[in-house]
Write a protein that holds these residues in place. Structure first.
Motif, PDB file in Angstrom:
ATOM      1  N   GLU A  44     111.953  18.336  30.140  1.00  0.00           N
ATOM      2  CA  GLU A  44     111.918  17.035  31.116  1.00  0.00           C
ATOM      3  C   GLU A  44     110.826  16.649  29.819  1.00  0.00           C
ATOM      4  O   GLU A  44     110.889  14.665  29.706  1.00  0.00           O
ATOM      5  CB  GLU A  44     111.467  16.726  32.474  1.00  0.00           C
ATOM      6  N   GLN A  70     117.181  18.220  37.488  1.00  0.00           N
ATOM      7  CA  GLN A  70     118.671  19.382  36.856  1.00  0.00           C
ATOM      8  C   GLN A  70     119.289  18.245  35.614  1.00  0.00           C
ATOM      9  O   GLN A  70     118.942  16.853  35.995  1.00  0.00           O
ATOM     10  CB  GLN A  70     119.914  18.559  38.243  1.00  0.00           C
ATOM     11  N   VAL A 112     120.707  24.500  36.914  1.00  0.00           N
ATOM     12  CA  VAL A 112     122.387  25.087  35.768  1.00  0.00           C
ATOM     13  C   VAL A 112     121.807  26.264  34.179  1.00  0.00           C
ATOM     14  O   VAL A 112     122.356  27.652  34.711  1.00  0.00           O
ATOM     15  CB  VAL A 112     122.759  23.875  34.709  1.00  0.00           C
ATOM     16  N   ASP A 160     116.352  24.520  34.555  1.00  0.00           N
ATOM     17  CA  ASP A 160     116.682  23.501  35.311  1.00  0.00           C
ATOM     18  C   ASP A 160     117.367  24.279  36.407  1.00  0.00           C
ATOM     19  O   ASP A 160     117.604  25.700  35.547  1.00  0.00           O
ATOM     20  CB  ASP A 160     117.806  21.868  35.267  1.00  0.00           C
ATOM     21  N   ARG A 205     120.838  18.955  33.563  1.00  0.00           N
ATOM     22  CA  ARG A 205     122.766  19.365  33.284  1.00  0.00           C
ATOM     23  C   ARG A 205     123.950  19.122  34.167  1.00  0.00           C
ATOM     24  O   ARG A 205     122.822  19.354  35.301  1.00  0.00           O
ATOM     25  CB  ARG A 205     122.466  21.196  32.858  1.00  0.00           C
ATOM     26  N   THR A 206     124.648  18.806  33.953  1.00  0.00           N
ATOM     27  CA  THR A 206     125.199  18.836  35.594  1.00  0.00           C
ATOM     28  C   THR A 206     126.718  18.852  34.953  1.00  0.00           C
ATOM     29  O   THR A 206     128.204  19.589  35.730  1.00  0.00           O
ATOM     30  CB  THR A 206     125.750  16.734  35.885  1.00  0.00           C
ATOM     31  N   GLU A 207     127.025  19.570  34.116  1.00  0.00           N
ATOM     32  CA  GLU A 207     127.991  20.696  33.653  1.00  0.00           C
ATOM     33  C   GLU A 207     128.091  21.733  32.725  1.00  0.00           C
ATOM     34  O   GLU A 207     126.988  22.338  31.898  1.00  0.00           O
ATOM     35  CB  GLU A 207     128.772  19.842  31.836  1.00  0.00           C
ATOM     36  N   ALA A 208     128.676  22.900  33.212  1.00  0.00           N
ATOM     37  CA  ALA A 208     128.300  23.623  32.711  1.00  0.00           C
ATOM     38  C   ALA A 208     129.260  24.703  32.879  1.00  0.00           C
ATOM     39  O   ALA A 208     130.112  25.759  32.694  1.00  0.00           O
ATOM     40  CB  ALA A 208     127.666  24.482  34.549  1.00  0.00           C
ATOM     41  N   ARG A 265     120.643  16.956  23.621  1.00  0.00           N
ATOM     42  CA  ARG A 265     120.544  16.072  23.820  1.00  0.00           C
ATOM     43  C   ARG A 265     120.385  15.397  22.088  1.00  0.00           C
ATOM     44  O   ARG A 265     119.821  15.931  21.682  1.00  0.00           O
ATOM     45  CB  ARG A 265     119.734  14.965  24.945  1.00  0.00           C
TER      46      ARG A 265
END
Length: 239
Positions: free
Chosen positions: A138, A102, A74, A72, A104-107, A120
């Motif tokens: 995905e 997307q 990130v 993705d 991942r939302t944390e980097a 996960r």
């Protein structure tokens, strides 16, 4: 002298033409970056002449070349950062044509630097580890959802770079590849090579033939690279 990092890009299938330059860069420990796009059957109707099958795996075989296949935006940023930081050899990023969600939302940490990481964790008791790269991560997540719904705990591991993962401490690799689990690889390319991670008893979902001309979704279904087709085979292997 300095200040310039050699860079080149084209379709991944045309890495065949670039191979001498890529190999020499690796041999001479030159910091160059190659960005190869349209990295799978996901490019669709252009058909088998433009759909790479064996290319990612063959690039992974070149010594001193870091081959990245991010899942993705990130991971792409992380892999680009790693390529820019490296000074003792070339890096290659294999990117999709199709849009990807997307994941991942944390980097705060560059997880791609490990080569592979647990995207996960299993919710139910862990019995399966799903390994995937790039656009197939995905699919691994969707497959995990189906397994969890059947009471089977499944980790999802994103593997953007094999060479970086292989360089990690043994304890880390053992943790990611959790013993006493069924390992399953999912990648829209040659299956050869994945047995080093899934073992002789693992499952390898991929493509060992040339591609075909059709929309991406139809091709993924045709070659069995969907959660609906993968999950039942995983469940059957656990019986």
């Amino acid at each position: 002298h300095g200040g310039v990092i050699p860079y080149g890009g084209t379709f991944l299938v045309f890495s065949d033409y670039c191979r001498p330059a890529i190999r020499l860069a690796a041999l001479q420990q030159i910091r160059s970056i190659f960005v190869m796009t349209h990295d799978s059957i996901g490019l669709g109707e252009d058909g088998p002449t433009h759909q790479p099958i064996e290319h990612v795996m063959s690039l992974r075989l070149i010594p001193n070349l870091d081959t990245y296949r991010p899942a993705d935006v990130v991971e792409t940023a992380e892999c680009w950062e790693l390529a820019l930081q490296r000074k003792d050899g070339p890096s290659l990023l294999a990117l999709t044509r199709q849009n990807l969600p997307q994941l991942r939302t944390e980097a705060s940490e560059n997880l791609s630097a490990r080569g592979a990481y647990r995207l996960r964790s299993a919710k139910a008791a862990r019995r399966v580890v799903l390994l995937a790269s790039g656009s197939e991560v995905e699919i691994a997540l969707a497959t995990a959802d189906k397994l969890e719904a059947a009471g089977i705990g499944a980790d999802v591991v994103s593997m953007p770079c094999w060479s970086r993962f292989d360089a990690q401490p043994l304890d880390y690799r053992k943790d990611i590849l959790a013993s006493e689990t069924l390992k399953v690889s999912i990648e829209a390319g040659a299956r050869t090579g994945w047995e080093r991670y899934v073992g002789l008893g693992g499952l390898r979902f991929g493509i060992d033939s040339f591609g075909a001309s059709a929309p991406a979704e139809a091709l993924y279904d045709h070659f069995g690279l969907t959660a609906d087709k993968i999950a039942p085979q995983v469940l059957a292997a656990l019986d």
